[in-house]
Design an enzyme around this catalytic site. Structure first.
Site: not given
Ligand code: F6P
Length: 362
Positions: A14, A75, A106, A128-130, A132, A172, A174, A188, A265
């Protein structure tokens, strides 16, 4: 030590705001050191399909302000096969690419470690924005994503306030609730629901009832996309939509649902993301110049440093309860102890903030 003459840079998984800042820093730092840089288009599939362009100082000019990634992303399933890997290696040889810097999450690091094992040294940069990736305190894109959620929720709140409504906002992340938790607190929200901590739906509904009784008009509930539930037909569905109807039914407050999805994103990266991406990009090139590979650039207590990729991937699996048999065999007791400490730190960080949100978000 082998002197690298030409390196490749790619973004994978992503996209995340700040990836361009990392590409710019990697390119300019390498060129300064007399190393040429090739941009690989479309993540690992660009390596397989020989989709490669030279990057110059000018080519990365004015990209620091832009969201997304100028190198595009993917991906790539084929890269996980031995055939795909052989094509990628052949491309590196054909284009004289001595090493790779891979920016992503990852999945991207698994690709980087596979490349290293096949003879192409690789370094990962966390993007990654997550937020994670367990091994790092911070991933490039996270700050922008949180601020994007904040802006969207502030807007929703204006209209909730005018109409005395509640808005359940799904964001988002994940399986990681950090965007929801932090943006929820900062916006808030009256309640926040994330995958890491069991959600007390009854309490949330009670909070909305008492807030309404106290005269509160606009209310926001932030739910992370990683939270799911089983509906009356036995189907697993996103929890946010179910929660919306339960809030409306049980509180009498008209309740809307908003899924922010990929909006979270995009956008121009914040200062935090531009700066962190720049620092990480520079460190990635320095590592290669020092002859290191199979490392991932991370942030640890405010310092940009690096870790073994395999360690980073394993601690990630440990935190996410995804360890496979034999995963820990390659590590010493001291390493495993270190991994446990990192996992405890992540759990504690989230627990502390979540408990705080329970007391403050009303
Ligand atoms: O890992 C970044 C992310 O935006 C997650 O927050 C989200 O679950 C996923 O990618 C969405 O993936 P895609 O862009 O393949 O739909």
């Amino acid at each position: 030590m082998k002197k690298f003459r030409r390196i490749g840079v790619l973004t994978s998984g992503g996209d995340a705001p700040g990836m361009n800042a990392a590409i710019r820093a990697i390119t300019r730092k390498a060129l300064e050191q007399g190393v040429e840089v090739m941009g690989i288009i479309g993540g690992y599939s660009g390596l397989i399909n020989e989709n490669i362009i030279p990057l110059t100082t000018g080519a990365v000019s004015n990209i620091i302000t832009h969201g997304g990634t100028i190198l595009y992303s993917d991906r790539c399933k084929e890269f996980k096969t031995e055939e795909g890997m052989q094509k990628a290696i052949a491309t590196c040889k054909k284009f004289n690419i001595d090493a790779i810097v891979a920016i992503g999450g990852d999945g991207t690091f698994r690709g980087a470690t596979d490349l290293t094992l096949h003879g192409i040294p690789a370094i990962g940069v966390t993007g990654t924005i997550d937020n994670d990736i367990t091994a790092t305190d911070y991933t490039v894109g996270f700050d922008t994503a949180m601020n994007t959620v904040l802006e969207a929720v502030d807007r929703l709140r204006d209209t909730c306030e005018s109409h005395a409504r509640c808005d359940v906002v799904e964001v988002m992340g994940r399986d990681c609730g950090q965007i929801a938790l932090m943006a929820g607190i900062a916006s808030g929200a009256v309640a926040i629901c994330i995958p890491e901590v069991p959600f007390d739906e009854e309490l949330a509904i009670e909070k909305i009832k008492s807030a309404k009784a106290a005269g509160k008009r606009g209310m926001i509930v932030v739910v992370s996309e990683g939270v799911t539930a089983v509906d009356e037909n036995g189907k697993t569905v996103p929890y946010g939509e179910l929660l919306r109807s339960r809030i409306e039914d049980q509180t009498g407050v008209e309740t809307k649902f908003a899924r922010l999805a990929h909006v979270v994103r995009g956008g121009s990266p914040t200062l935090r993301d531009r700066l962190t991406a720049t620092k990480m990009g520079v460190v990635a090139v320095e590592l290669l110049l020092e002859g290191k590979s199979n490392r991932v650039v991370i942030e640890d207590n405010g310092e940009i440093t690096d870790l073994d990729i395999l360690f980073a991937l394993t601690v990630d699996r440990m935190y996410k309860n995804k360890l496979k048999e034999g995963d820990l065999e390659k590590f010493s007791e001291a390493d495993i102890d270190e991994m446990r400490k990192i996992c405890e730190k992540r759990t504690e960080e989230i627990d502390i903030l979540y408990k705080m949100s329970y007391e403050i978000c009303k």
